[in-house]
Design a protein around this motif. Sequence first.
Motif, short mmCIF file in Angstrom:
data_model
loop_
_atom_site.label_atom_id
_atom_site.label_comp_id
_atom_site.label_asym_id
_atom_site.label_seq_id
_atom_site.Cartn_x
_atom_site.Cartn_y
_atom_site.Cartn_z
N THR A 176 10.69 35.60 24.13
CA THR A 176 10.30 36.78 24.91
C THR A 176 8.81 37.04 24.93
N GLN A 177 8.15 37.00 23.77
CA GLN A 177 6.73 37.31 23.75
C GLN A 177 5.93 36.30 24.56
N PHE A 178 6.23 35.02 24.40
CA PHE A 178 5.50 33.99 25.14
C PHE A 178 5.85 34.06 26.62
N GLY A 179 7.12 34.30 26.92
CA GLY A 179 7.54 34.37 28.31
C GLY A 179 6.94 35.52 29.06
N VAL A 180 6.90 36.70 28.43
CA VAL A 180 6.34 37.89 29.08
C VAL A 180 4.82 37.84 29.12
N ASN A 181 4.22 37.64 27.94
CA ASN A 181 2.76 37.78 27.83
C ASN A 181 2.00 36.68 28.56
N HIS A 182 2.53 35.47 28.53
CA HIS A 182 1.82 34.37 29.21
C HIS A 182 2.51 33.90 30.49
N LEU A 183 3.73 33.36 30.38
CA LEU A 183 4.34 32.71 31.55
C LEU A 183 4.57 33.67 32.70
N GLY A 184 5.01 34.89 32.41
CA GLY A 184 5.20 35.86 33.47
C GLY A 184 3.89 36.16 34.19
N HIS A 185 2.82 36.34 33.42
CA HIS A 185 1.53 36.61 34.04
C HIS A 185 0.97 35.39 34.75
N PHE A 186 1.23 34.20 34.21
CA PHE A 186 0.77 32.98 34.88
C PHE A 186 1.38 32.89 36.27
N ALA A 187 2.71 33.07 36.35
CA ALA A 187 3.38 33.00 37.66
C ALA A 187 2.92 34.12 38.58
#
Length: 285
Positions: A107-118
């Motif tokens: 969750t932390q990596f998905g929200v903080n980085h990958l979500g913002h990257f996309a």
Amino acid sequence: MNKWFRLVRGRVAVVTGANTGIGFATARALAEHGTRVVLACRDARKAHDAASRIGPGAEVVRLDLASLASVREAAAELRARHDRIDLLINNAGVTNAPGRTADGFETQFGVNHLGHFAWTALLLDRVLAVPGSRVVTVSSIAHRFGRIDPEDLRAASGYPASKLANLLFAYELTKRLRGTGTASLAAHPGGAATEIFRHSSAVFRGANLAIARVFGRTPAMGALPTLRAAIDPGASNGEYYGPGGLFEIRGCPEPVKSSARSHDAGLQKRLWEGSLRATGVGCPV
């Protein structure tokens, strides 16, 4: 800083996680000086309440960074409303959040980085349409403790890793934006009393709030590095801002240094490529 706000009057700023804490303080400060702000938030009800407190210059788009489908839907909605974005501020974040995202990432990596990257990739052409536009990514002092294997982002986890990823992304974007008229910058708030630790233990939350209060770090103070990165006419592509005082916990916003790992050009490039594969988005740079 007030003299710089004149430069963003009448422009469009998009702030993720703007219904509370540092994101709300950032959006409110911009709106108070004539910027049209879009609050991109997971909880639409709280976002509309925040927008009503900010005033008529604020609007809402529902964005759940834990779902790449939601990221795509929100980006499409925002693109339909605005043909230009002057400031894209990637502020939202979680820590100690349990479980995995809708797409199977921690969750932390998905929200903080990958979500913002996309999110950034899907909106970047709207940002590139504006000379002098900026993308500001909010990281943390905790990035210094982060480790990432960009070849296996399914295994990436933890708040420090996600905050390191934020900086690796911001710096790689810096290189890709050279010559475009758009800049990528990063910031961190130091210590601030916000809701980001809501998933942490009561003891940890209490300790964080105590430190923030001792150093007088309200959300409004924590927003200052982000605001300087966003509106200071002298801020340059690739700069990183944080409090200039003791241990970068308090003080006025100044250019600060990040870890040697965050400046690893090979790691930046590999994380970018891995993030493209993980999110399935394209990017115009």
